[in-house]
Design a protein around this motif. Structure first.
Motif: not given
Lengths: 122, 324
Positions: B245-267
């Motif tokens: 979104g112009g404001f964050g990094d892939y790692a932050q997005l994917l870490e936030g996703y997993e920390a909230a219970g999302g199944k791991p998704v590869t970059l």
């Protein structure tokens, strides 16, 4: 042909007219559309200045890639056919370099401030 | 037929107990396929989202009652969404519509990316977006209204048809279609997706970050990476340099996703869908230009959006170069 005013100067005059006389009287969505109109004219101006050289360079690259001469539209269509059929792909020598050089030239005309242009052209 | 104001006033007591009147009814700009109206009942600011009278809606859009049900399902999972106050019935005289609580905030990508007001919260936004998507993806499709399912292969087929119908000769599109088709991932268990999760459809507040996920009309079942990737498409970054979104990094997005219970998704899978997303937006630009070329919409905006197709091509080239 005449040497002045150039097409670029005429476009500048119209852009100046829209920006200083027309846009200030616009309301709501027309303010946005006046800005789009200025952007369109600016793209036309760049295309007049840079388009012919970009197209000639693209045609020369295509001729080298395909192994025969032709005008840009014809050669571009042949490349599209080859990519669609699988006769050529991104690993074919020269294909990626041609696509990259062509799109850099095109975005310089369409949107020279686009972030993706800066990203590709450090 | 009743005016909208009269119809909403008749509805007022069911929106806010004891109220008798809808005030300040006004059309908001934005939203091409659906109308959005703001109004007030008692002390409460409300939003009406409805199908334009006589409007057919766009082909991919779910109905408004479905949208409302999805928003409620997302709320039940803890996702930030507006409160659905009322789903309109035919006898309400409003048309196909629902009423929701107004959420204050900012949706314009350029302001989220640049404005000083968002400077403090900006580093948290990508992680929040990941977490919110995990909440949405946790909705059991069996409990939600029936939705279409699509995977990478069917999306590519749909947009290749669009491209061939408009008919330009664009070699980068040809190469990208072929590249993406050769690598189309197999859809595991179909996940409920928002379908249009990007700047413009997310309400942000400077103090909390993501305040509400809006515009559910493109919801469908599919690959979770599709939702994670759409907000990374460069066209939604509004000049911001960071990928999410112009404001964050892939790692932050994917870490936030997993920390909230999302199944791991590869970059890698996100980048695949981001590539497909750029191609899809390119085809959408072509469609909008086609409406100018056909004379259906003669506005300079529709003409000029055709020139935005090249921005998606330069993004495709950057992504394909990165993948090699």
């Amino acid at each position: 042909m005449i040497t002045a005013p150039t097409a670029g100067e005429l476009i500048d005059a119209v852009i100046g007219f829209i920006e200083t006389r027309v846009a200030p009287q616009m309301k709501d969505r027309d303010i946005f559309l006046a800005r789009v109109a200025v952007n369109a004219l600016a793209a036309v101006k760049r295309e007049i200045a840079e388009g012919p050289a970009a197209e000639a360079a693209a045609a020369a690259r295509l001729a080298a890639l395909l192994g025969y001469e032709g005008d840009f539209a014809e050669l571009n269509e042949k490349l599209c056919d080859a990519l669609r059929s699988g006769d050529m792909d991104l690993s074919t020598p020269g294909v990626f370099d041609h696509l990259k050089a062509s799109i850099i030239d095109q975005v310089k005309i369409d949107q020279p401030n686009y972030s993706g242009l800066k990203a590709l052209q450090p | 037929m009743m005016t909208l104001e009269a119809a909403l006033s008749a509805l007022a007591p069911r929106l806010v107990p004891g109220a008798t009147e809808a005030l300040d009814v006004r059309r908001l700009s934005g939203g091409a396929s659906q109308e959005t109206w703001a109004f007030r009942v008692g002390e409460r600011d409300l939003i009406l989202r409805r199908r334009p009278p006589g409007g057919a809606g766009s082909g991919n859009a779910v109905g408004l009652a479905t949208e409302a049900a999805l928003i409620r399902a997302a709320a039940a999972k803890g996702a930030p969404v507006p409160e659905v106050v009322h789903v309109c019935a035919e006898e309400d005289g409003v048309g196909e519509a629902y009423v929701m609580g107004k959420v204050e905030g900012e949706t314009l990508g350029a302001r989220i990316v640049r404005n000083e007001a968002f400077a403090a919260v900006r580093p948290k936004l990508a992680g929040q977006c990941g977490a919110v998507l995990a909440q949405i993806h946790a909705i059991d499709p069996a409990t939600a209204p029936a939705l279409n399912t699509s995977d990478a292969a069917s999306e590519l087929e749909k947009y290749e048809t669009v491209y061939r119908t408009v008919g330009p000769e664009r070699p980068i599109f040809e190469a990208a279609f072929r590249w993406l088709k050769d690598r189309a991932p197999v859809l595991g268990s179909p996940t409920l997706l928002h379908g249009d999760f990007r700047n413009g459809n997310i309400m942000f507040q400077p103090d909390v970050g993501v305040a509400a996920v809006l515009d559910w009309e493109l919801a469908h079942l599919g690959d979770p990476a599709e939702d994670l990737a759409w907000i990374c498409v460069n066209s939604w970054r509004f000049g911001g340099t960071k990928p999410v979104g112009g404001f964050g990094d892939y790692a932050q997005l994917l870490e936030g996703y997993e920390a909230a219970g999302g199944k791991p998704v590869t970059l890698e899978r996100v980048l695949y869908w981001q590539t497909l997303g750029s191609l899809k937006w390119g085809c959408m630009c072509l469609t909008m230009y086609a409406s100018f070329a056909s004379g259906a919409d003669a506005s300079v905006e529709r003409a000029m959006i055709g020139r935005r197709t090249s921005e998606t091509e330069i993004d495709l080239i950057a992504l394909l170069e990165r993948a090699q």
